[in-house]
Design a protein around this motif. Sequence first.
Motif, short mmCIF file in Angstrom:
data_model
loop_
_atom_site.label_atom_id
_atom_site.label_comp_id
_atom_site.label_asym_id
_atom_site.label_seq_id
_atom_site.Cartn_x
_atom_site.Cartn_y
_atom_site.Cartn_z
N GLN A 1 -54.46 -50.55 143.68
CA GLN A 1 -55.60 -50.70 142.77
C GLN A 1 -55.39 -49.89 141.50
O GLN A 1 -55.65 -50.36 140.39
CB GLN A 1 -56.89 -50.26 143.47
N GLN A 2 -54.91 -48.65 141.65
CA GLN A 2 -54.67 -47.80 140.49
C GLN A 2 -53.57 -48.37 139.61
O GLN A 2 -53.64 -48.27 138.38
CB GLN A 2 -54.31 -46.38 140.96
N GLN A 3 -52.56 -48.99 140.22
CA GLN A 3 -51.50 -49.62 139.44
C GLN A 3 -52.05 -50.78 138.60
O GLN A 3 -51.69 -50.95 137.43
CB GLN A 3 -50.40 -50.15 140.37
N ILE A 4 -52.94 -51.56 139.20
CA ILE A 4 -53.53 -52.69 138.49
C ILE A 4 -54.41 -52.21 137.34
O ILE A 4 -54.35 -52.75 136.22
CB ILE A 4 -54.33 -53.59 139.46
N VAL A 5 -55.22 -51.19 137.58
CA VAL A 5 -56.06 -50.63 136.52
C VAL A 5 -55.19 -50.07 135.40
O VAL A 5 -55.49 -50.26 134.21
CB VAL A 5 -57.00 -49.54 137.07
N GLY A 6 -54.10 -49.42 135.76
CA GLY A 6 -53.17 -48.91 134.75
C GLY A 6 -52.57 -50.02 133.91
O GLY A 6 -52.45 -49.91 132.68
N PHE A 7 -52.19 -51.12 134.56
CA PHE A 7 -51.66 -52.27 133.82
C PHE A 7 -52.73 -52.87 132.92
O PHE A 7 -52.45 -53.20 131.75
CB PHE A 7 -51.15 -53.33 134.80
N LEU A 8 -53.93 -52.98 133.43
CA LEU A 8 -55.04 -53.52 132.64
C LEU A 8 -55.28 -52.68 131.38
O LEU A 8 -55.46 -53.23 130.28
CB LEU A 8 -56.29 -53.54 133.53
N GLU A 9 -55.26 -51.38 131.53
CA GLU A 9 -55.45 -50.49 130.38
C GLU A 9 -54.30 -50.61 129.38
O GLU A 9 -54.51 -50.51 128.17
CB GLU A 9 -55.60 -49.05 130.86
N SER A 10 -53.10 -50.85 129.87
CA SER A 10 -51.94 -50.98 128.98
C SER A 10 -51.99 -52.27 128.16
O SER A 10 -51.27 -52.38 127.15
CB SER A 10 -50.64 -50.94 129.80
N GLN A 11 -52.81 -53.22 128.57
CA GLN A 11 -52.88 -54.51 127.89
C GLN A 11 -54.00 -54.58 126.85
O GLN A 11 -54.22 -55.64 126.26
CB GLN A 11 -53.07 -55.62 128.92
N GLN A 12 -54.70 -53.48 126.64
CA GLN A 12 -55.76 -53.49 125.63
C GLN A 12 -55.22 -53.03 124.29
O GLN A 12 -54.63 -51.96 124.16
CB GLN A 12 -56.94 -52.61 126.06
#
Length: 283
Positions: free
Chosen positions: A31-42
Amino acid sequence: MRTSKRQVIPVYLKLIQYVKSGFNILDENVQQQIVGFLESQQHKNGGFTDRGGNPDLYYSLFGFWLCLAANNTNQLEKFKLYVNSQKGNKSLGAIEQMALVLINAELLKPPKSQSLLSLLKTVFMKGKKIGLSYQFFLLTLAVDAQNKHKTGYYFFARIGLFFYKPHGNLPCSLTAALTFAKQKVGLKFIKEQKKLISYYKNERGFRAFDSILNSDILSTAVALFVLRETGYDLRLIVPDCLEFVQQNYNSGAFLSGDGDKTQDLEYTFYGLLALGTLVADEE
């Protein structure tokens, strides 16, 4: 006793709920990896980026929905600034305008709704190159999200879809859109549902066309969602589809499944949607 209009869950919220189910079943590290990826895409302007790193409304829709599913609200204030900057953009195509409608349906409460005529013009005039099945699907999502104009839209949509007889080899995603649209407006859809299951490949997921070998995450996700929402029993295909989805997770994102190793928000959304659709009964 009056019945609340909001008792019927809008389709876009069902999509988010399935994605949330997929996200919640993962362990905390993933879950933390996905949130990290999501933040990197903003992007710095608040929008979410496409594969080229540019802010894009289409990808921003997936980014926004992923934020809601992951309960990651930290990115939303900056995102609102981007969405507000796009409201007067006259260069937006039909897909981008529909994305903006769907974003505003949840971002603004209550949103300022567009007229049915305006939505029709956007999809059928600006979106001339979009397949008719997908046009109906977009319209259904938009009208449903705004929770207005439904009676009039469903009346005319039933007529249009009743006489619509597509020719040629439709891709899985368009067959899914057609199946869903017919079910939503109250038409018979069993023929389309049977066609949709034909895209399934044993020990894999769903293919874009039944004539090709490789399955992909997008086709798998939309097919599973529509099959579940139209009452199909998924139990026999859950194990293989679940394994296919798991095989295409990579460091915070889901891949397309057809060999492309590029990470992006769209396929991450579809990966979690497929996963959530498969595990929904376990929650």
